[in-house]
Write an enzyme that holds these catalytic residues in place. Sequence first.
Site, PDB file in Angstrom:
ATOM      1  N   GLY A 179      -2.525  -4.164  13.359  1.00  0.00           N
ATOM      2  CA  GLY A 179      -1.950  -4.067  11.915  1.00  0.00           C
ATOM      3  C   GLY A 179      -1.375  -2.569  11.571  1.00  0.00           C
ATOM      4  O   GLY A 179      -1.223  -1.888  12.463  1.00  0.00           O
TER       5      GLY A 179
ATOM      6  N   ARG B 135      -0.435   3.126  10.018  1.00  0.00           N
ATOM      7  CA  ARG B 135       0.048   4.166   9.303  1.00  0.00           C
ATOM      8  C   ARG B 135       1.524   3.657   8.300  1.00  0.00           C
ATOM      9  O   ARG B 135       2.175   4.390   8.130  1.00  0.00           O
ATOM     10  CB  ARG B 135       0.714   5.403  10.096  1.00  0.00           C
TER      11      ARG B 135
ATOM     12  N   ASP C  81      -4.735   9.014  11.471  1.00  0.00           N
ATOM     13  CA  ASP C  81      -5.146   9.039  10.043  1.00  0.00           C
ATOM     14  C   ASP C  81      -4.187   8.737   9.153  1.00  0.00           C
ATOM     15  O   ASP C  81      -4.125   8.966   7.993  1.00  0.00           O
ATOM     16  CB  ASP C  81      -5.250  10.659  10.055  1.00  0.00           C
ATOM     17  N   GLY C  82      -3.215   7.765   9.661  1.00  0.00           N
ATOM     18  CA  GLY C  82      -2.349   7.058   8.949  1.00  0.00           C
ATOM     19  C   GLY C  82      -1.135   7.992   8.465  1.00  0.00           C
ATOM     20  O   GLY C  82      -0.122   7.488   7.865  1.00  0.00           O
TER      21      GLY C  82
ATOM     22  N   ASP D 161       3.184  -6.531  19.416  1.00  0.00           N
ATOM     23  CA  ASP D 161       3.236  -6.099  18.041  1.00  0.00           C
ATOM     24  C   ASP D 161       4.426  -5.293  17.648  1.00  0.00           C
ATOM     25  O   ASP D 161       4.587  -5.075  16.651  1.00  0.00           O
ATOM     26  CB  ASP D 161       1.999  -5.515  17.620  1.00  0.00           C
TER      27      ASP D 161
END
Length: 536
Positions: free
Chosen positions: A103, A106, A138-139, A288
């Site tokens: 998914g 970030r 942490d995105g 991906d």
Amino acid sequence: MDLPRLHFDNAFVRELPGDPETGPRVRQVAGAVWSRVMPTPVQAPTLLAHSREVAEELGFTPGQLASPAFAEVFGGNTLLPGMDPVASNYGGHQFGHWAGQLGDGRAISLGECITAAGGRRELQLKGAGMTPYSRSADGRAVLRSSIREFLCSEAMHHLGVPTTRALSLVSTGEAVVRDMFYDGHPAPEPGAIVCRVAPSFLRFGHFELPYAAGDLELLRRLADFCIWRDFPHLLGARAAEPLDALRRAGAFDETRYGDWFEEVCVRTARTVAHWMRVGFVHGVLNTDNMSILGLTIDYGPYGWIDDFDPDWTPNTTDAQGRRYRFGWQPRVAHWNLSRLAQALSPLFGDVAPLQAGLDRYVEAWQAAEREVVAGKLGLARCRDGDLALMERLQALMQSAQVDMAIWFRALAELDPAQPSLTPMADGFYDASLREAHAADLEQWLRDYALRLRDDPLDAAARRARMRASNPKYVLRNYLAQQAIDQAAAGDPSGIADLLEVMRRPYDEQPGREAHAAKRPDWARSRAGCSMLSCSS
């Protein structure tokens, strides 16, 4: 200054099932392809660079780009009317192994904008904060990787390579801690956010995840949606009908799915051929990171070939196995398509259409490879024997450590009546290797000159064909690193300067010859110029 009122048609969210939970809590998400999550606000969003072509397509004026409001939106602090932020749910095979749910860890999509010309452009912020798929990070994204993604997205477009685009690069005014080479030395770095733009960010992994979960209804819905939104020409005159109506009418059948998969295969083959033509190494060709539209997507530890080496990979994570090395990209793409075929197999009663699609990949790749060879060598078409001629040259270039871009650009200046290494003199990295292989290279030039005498193109047409195929300027790793170093020191002007050069990669651009020079010695082993990690 007010920003333009963009028209959003968020079909991905409207037509496909979403996660009932909202927010960034990291979790496994079943039965859904997206999760609503807001970008995390940043302290001091500041626009560092933008693509004027993408901005114009979306309807932004120079004054609007310079306004604080623009940086607030594309730094993740506020939304425009119609934006509906989500993170996308997909899985993937990473380095040949099934990795399960991955998914957008970030990346947060703001919405699907419909341009004045009628095109669909999804706007996605990379580095906008935590999502349900953030896993161990942490995105956020750091400045160095964001500059590389911004520049390469646009450079690839101007090279004629199918790619996602980049609207903007915004600094966050916050630090992000990263362990660049995963060696136990984390350090704070400046943070940044890139706004990526594409008609679709659907990946092979979107289809692999419901297949792996046994959710065949979701798989079918996603395939129908992809054809309807992203491949409407396959529906002909019915493309304008609502998706639900088409599904009820049985518009999606094995023939339609087969035609769709075949087109995905062909698009992928042609894009990989472009990578090989310009010397681009993706670096992390997991499923991906493969676009269903055949776009180059996810600019992580990519690199550009300096001295020709089919075994080179820029990815430190891949340093041992070299699965994603330059010369293997065509076969890796085929393997990835095989994984997509497996994921789509429940839509078919027989595997024959899927095998036909994979066979079309091979055919399309072979045709594209021949076109690349003809273009790079300045031939009217690739005849029997020309592939072998190119393979001989590439083996010699590897042994002699010859710069790929410089050699092929200079080859256009060769005088077939007096073939000589002189035009390519600047392309050698080692004088002793040049001397050791000079005789073989000169023999190759004589054989090449003989081939040119048997080709219908005259000298002017040959030179024009070669210049259109062989760029003078590519985004060499050390050039990007210089722009990164300058920006990290507080001066982002090098980003725009380098982008301006890359906007015309096939032109001579007097005064900018330094940007076409071969890799300097100091960049041979420096971090960011030779090897990179997936860290961003």
